[in-house]
Design a protein around this motif. Structure first.
Motif, PDB file in Angstrom:
ATOM      1  N   UNK A 146     -15.964  16.049  -7.469  1.00 36.88           N
ATOM      2  CA  UNK A 146     -15.851  14.852  -8.156  1.00 36.88           C
ATOM      3  C   UNK A 146     -17.241  13.976  -8.029  1.00 36.88           C
ATOM      4  N   UNK A 147     -18.291  14.722  -7.028  1.00 34.24           N
ATOM      5  CA  UNK A 147     -19.568  13.910  -7.003  1.00 34.24           C
ATOM      6  C   UNK A 147     -19.454  12.631  -6.243  1.00 34.24           C
ATOM      7  N   UNK A 148     -18.785  12.709  -5.143  1.00 34.58           N
ATOM      8  CA  UNK A 148     -18.747  11.813  -4.179  1.00 34.58           C
ATOM      9  C   UNK A 148     -18.582  12.327  -2.783  1.00 34.58           C
ATOM     10  N   UNK A 149     -18.619  11.287  -1.966  1.00 28.53           N
ATOM     11  CA  UNK A 149     -18.461  11.703  -0.486  1.00 28.53           C
ATOM     12  C   UNK A 149     -17.149  12.349  -0.023  1.00 28.53           C
ATOM     13  N   UNK A 150     -17.281  13.069   1.143  1.00 28.15           N
ATOM     14  CA  UNK A 150     -15.902  13.449   1.730  1.00 28.15           C
ATOM     15  C   UNK A 150     -15.240  12.326   2.496  1.00 28.15           C
ATOM     16  N   UNK A 151     -15.925  11.457   2.694  1.00 26.56           N
ATOM     17  CA  UNK A 151     -15.103  10.206   3.162  1.00 26.56           C
ATOM     18  C   UNK A 151     -14.442   9.452   2.040  1.00 26.56           C
ATOM     19  N   UNK A 152     -15.033   9.483   0.936  1.00 22.20           N
ATOM     20  CA  UNK A 152     -14.379   8.927  -0.109  1.00 22.20           C
ATOM     21  C   UNK A 152     -13.000   9.629  -0.526  1.00 22.20           C
ATOM     22  N   UNK A 153     -13.245  10.602  -0.392  1.00 26.71           N
ATOM     23  CA  UNK A 153     -11.961  11.620  -0.850  1.00 26.71           C
ATOM     24  C   UNK A 153     -11.083  11.316  -0.019  1.00 26.71           C
ATOM     25  N   UNK A 154     -11.183  11.240   1.486  1.00 29.16           N
ATOM     26  CA  UNK A 154     -10.471  10.919   2.513  1.00 29.16           C
ATOM     27  C   UNK A 154      -9.681   9.292   2.456  1.00 29.16           C
ATOM     28  N   UNK A 155     -10.494   8.517   1.922  1.00 26.78           N
ATOM     29  CA  UNK A 155      -9.955   7.144   1.679  1.00 26.78           C
ATOM     30  C   UNK A 155      -8.943   7.152   0.525  1.00 26.78           C
ATOM     31  N   UNK A 156      -9.463   7.836  -0.629  1.00 26.61           N
ATOM     32  CA  UNK A 156      -8.587   7.817  -1.736  1.00 26.61           C
ATOM     33  C   UNK A 156      -7.116   8.340  -1.353  1.00 26.61           C
ATOM     34  N   UNK A 157      -7.110   9.585  -0.772  1.00 23.79           N
ATOM     35  CA  UNK A 157      -6.071  10.289  -0.195  1.00 23.79           C
ATOM     36  C   UNK A 157      -5.247   9.233   0.754  1.00 23.79           C
ATOM     37  N   UNK A 158      -5.986   8.652   1.633  1.00 24.00           N
ATOM     38  CA  UNK A 158      -5.107   7.523   2.619  1.00 24.00           C
ATOM     39  C   UNK A 158      -4.485   6.724   1.854  1.00 24.00           C
ATOM     40  N   UNK A 159      -5.060   6.002   0.869  1.00 23.67           N
ATOM     41  CA  UNK A 159      -4.867   4.857  -0.144  1.00 23.67           C
ATOM     42  C   UNK A 159      -3.377   5.470  -0.882  1.00 23.67           C
ATOM     43  N   UNK A 160      -3.418   6.625  -1.413  1.00 27.74           N
ATOM     44  CA  UNK A 160      -2.425   6.817  -1.979  1.00 27.74           C
ATOM     45  C   UNK A 160      -1.251   7.291  -1.277  1.00 27.74           C
ATOM     46  N   UNK A 161      -1.236   7.959  -0.026  1.00 28.37           N
ATOM     47  CA  UNK A 161      -0.473   8.249   0.768  1.00 28.37           C
ATOM     48  C   UNK A 161       0.464   7.006   1.356  1.00 28.37           C
ATOM     49  N   UNK A 162      -0.310   6.030   1.553  1.00 23.05           N
ATOM     50  CA  UNK A 162       0.287   4.687   1.881  1.00 23.05           C
ATOM     51  C   UNK A 162       1.056   3.964   0.870  1.00 23.05           C
ATOM     52  N   UNK A 163       0.892   4.445  -0.429  1.00 27.95           N
ATOM     53  CA  UNK A 163       1.677   3.864  -1.443  1.00 27.95           C
ATOM     54  C   UNK A 163       2.898   4.555  -1.853  1.00 27.95           C
ATOM     55  N   UNK A 164       3.099   5.599  -1.081  1.00 30.62           N
ATOM     56  CA  UNK A 164       4.143   6.861  -1.417  1.00 30.62           C
ATOM     57  C   UNK A 164       5.338   6.259  -0.724  1.00 30.62           C
ATOM     58  N   UNK A 165       6.758   6.655  -1.371  1.00 28.55           N
ATOM     59  CA  UNK A 165       7.930   6.101  -0.445  1.00 28.55           C
ATOM     60  C   UNK A 165       8.277   6.791   0.807  1.00 28.55           C
ATOM     61  N   UNK A 166       8.941   6.645   1.629  1.00 27.42           N
ATOM     62  CA  UNK A 166       9.314   7.486   2.746  1.00 27.42           C
ATOM     63  C   UNK A 166      10.151   8.515   2.238  1.00 27.42           C
ATOM     64  N   UNK A 167      10.334   9.659   2.789  1.00 31.30           N
ATOM     65  CA  UNK A 167      10.904  10.747   2.200  1.00 31.30           C
ATOM     66  C   UNK A 167      12.468  10.650   2.488  1.00 31.30           C
ATOM     67  N   UNK A 168      12.844   9.924   3.446  1.00 36.92           N
ATOM     68  CA  UNK A 168      14.165   9.552   3.724  1.00 36.92           C
ATOM     69  C   UNK A 168      14.608   8.664   2.651  1.00 36.92           C
ATOM     70  N   UNK A 169      13.790   7.635   2.281  1.00 39.06           N
ATOM     71  CA  UNK A 169      14.114   6.653   1.180  1.00 39.06           C
ATOM     72  C   UNK A 169      14.434   7.250   0.023  1.00 39.06           C
ATOM     73  N   UNK A 170      13.675   8.284  -0.585  1.00 37.28           N
ATOM     74  CA  UNK A 170      13.702   9.013  -1.783  1.00 37.28           C
ATOM     75  C   UNK A 170      15.389   9.991  -1.731  1.00 37.28           C
ATOM     76  N   UNK A 171      15.778  10.422  -0.542  1.00 37.32           N
ATOM     77  CA  UNK A 171      16.902  10.676  -0.543  1.00 37.32           C
ATOM     78  C   UNK A 171      18.162   9.619  -0.555  1.00 37.32           C
ATOM     79  N   UNK A 172      18.007   8.860   0.034  1.00 35.76           N
ATOM     80  CA  UNK A 172      18.889   7.578  -0.142  1.00 35.76           C
ATOM     81  C   UNK A 172      19.077   7.181  -1.413  1.00 35.76           C
ATOM     82  N   UNK A 173      18.083   7.002  -1.967  1.00 33.14           N
ATOM     83  CA  UNK A 173      17.909   6.304  -3.416  1.00 33.14           C
ATOM     84  C   UNK A 173      18.692   7.260  -4.404  1.00 33.14           C
ATOM     85  N   UNK A 174      18.106   8.753  -4.509  1.00 32.04           N
ATOM     86  CA  UNK A 174      18.140   9.567  -5.568  1.00 32.04           C
ATOM     87  C   UNK A 174      19.285  10.877  -5.584  1.00 32.04           C
ATOM     88  N   UNK A 175      19.505  11.205  -4.049  1.00 31.35           N
ATOM     89  CA  UNK A 175      20.074  12.362  -3.674  1.00 31.35           C
ATOM     90  C   UNK A 175      21.581  12.396  -3.225  1.00 31.35           C
TER      91      UNK A 175
END
Length: 333
Positions: free
Chosen positions: A57-86
């Motif tokens: 993507x033509x940016x720095x590895x730190x930018x990739x790390x930052x994007x991934x971390x931001x998206x990880x923080x936005x994800x629901x908890x694995x247990x919460x998915x189970x509680x809500x849907x399964x």
């Protein structure tokens, strides 16, 4: 062509070049407008390093790390998915732990998780500093709070697993993984370097080759005992097997319970390969964040390699097999 399937192929001056699989033409779009952080996280969780993503993507590895971390923080908890849907779990749970290297800890930190056998879904996990009874009790308590209908537990010979399980699920049965038992017997006999006990080891493998009745199991054990009654080591091994027979044949109690932990061992191998490329985490919190994202990715990724009785699972995600109604799980990623 905008609706056609496309492939990312390279970057020039902030733009992404896309190849349309339908017409074979190249298109160039603005990177900032089309940059998908969720897709970047999927690439990373599936095995791409931050450096390779940065080159793409033509940016720095730190930018990739930052994007991934931001998206990880936005994800629901694995247990919460189970509680809500399964709610369509089989109740046959394979449990194991995998050790993760975290900066600041002298020893690797274990993540305890389980796989529902018939759906291949992962209801929840626990990331803690040790694999002791109290941590495992926390894991099974979490399962109980998620209304997981545990009937049969499959694990290795770590006694903390059944002890913690029975405290929370007193009516559950415990199937001891026969592969772990055979591996321990083979190691004690030294069959890889000493041919003396090869014949005896083949007899042991015959006892656990297929799911057989208690009567057939006892007959095979008696035949071995008669044949090797003068060998103290063989007799001791057979007596040990007899003392564990109820747990080695617990698969007779709950239908479709496997005799081995092969499914979760396969998952462990995949996780191990992924962790080797990461080479450790900077903190406990980041490791937990990454593991949550990894397990959600495994739950929302379509199955493609299932064989035999599980071939019917292919084409759908584990979450689709365990969820109580149709949900668009693509919103997670």
């Amino acid at each position: 062509c905008s609706s056609s399937s496309t492939v990312r192929k390279g970057l020039r001056r902030g733009n992404i070049k896309l190849l349309c699989k339908s017409c074979g033409k190249w298109f160039q779009i603005n990177r900032k407008r089309k940059l998908d952080k969720k897709f970047i996280l999927i690439q990373h969780l599936d095995g791409a390093s931050h450096r390779s993503i940065a080159d793409q993507y033509s940016f720095s590895p730190m930018t990739s790390y930052r994007y991934c971390k931001q998206t990880l923080k936005a994800l629901p908890l694995c247990a919460d998915i189970t509680r809500k849907y399964c709610s369509r779990f089989s109740g046959i749970l394979l449990v194991d732990g995998k050790f993760v290297e975290v900066k600041g800890y002298q020893y690797k930190v274990p993540v305890i998780y389980g796989i529902d056998f018939l759906t291949h879904d992962i209801p929840t996990y626990v990331f803690a500093t040790s694999e002791n009874y109290h941590v495992l009790k926390k894991f099974f308590t979490s399962l109980r709070l998620l209304n997981y209908p545990l009937q049969s537990l499959v694990s290795d010979e770590n006694m903390n697993f059944p002890h913690a399980c029975f405290d929370i699920y007193p009516k559950a049965s415990w199937q001891l993984c026969t592969n772990h038992l055979k591996e321990n017997i083979s190691r004690s006999l030294g069959v890889r370097t000493n041919p003396k006990y090869m014949s005896f080891m083949k007899g042991i493998e015959t006892m656990f080759k297929n799911k057989i009745s208690k009567d057939n199991f006892n007959k095979l054990a008696r035949d071995l005992l008669t044949k090797y009654s003068t060998d103290e080591l063989c007799v001791r091994i057979l007596l040990d097997i007899a003392s564990k027979q109820a747990n080695l044949q617990a698969h007779l109690i709950v239908k479709k319970t496997p005799t081995t932990n092969n499914l979760i061992e396969c998952m462990n191998s995949h996780l191990q390969g992924r962790l080797e490329t990461i080479k450790g985490f900077e903190s406990f919190q980041h490791a937990n964040l990454w593991l949550n994202g990894y397990f959600i990715r495994r739950r929302t990724k379509r199955l493609t390699d299932c064989e035999g009785a599980f071939k019917k699972l292919n084409g759908m995600t584990p979450l689709q097999h365990s969820s109580k109604y149709d949900v668009d799980f693509s919103t997670f990623f």
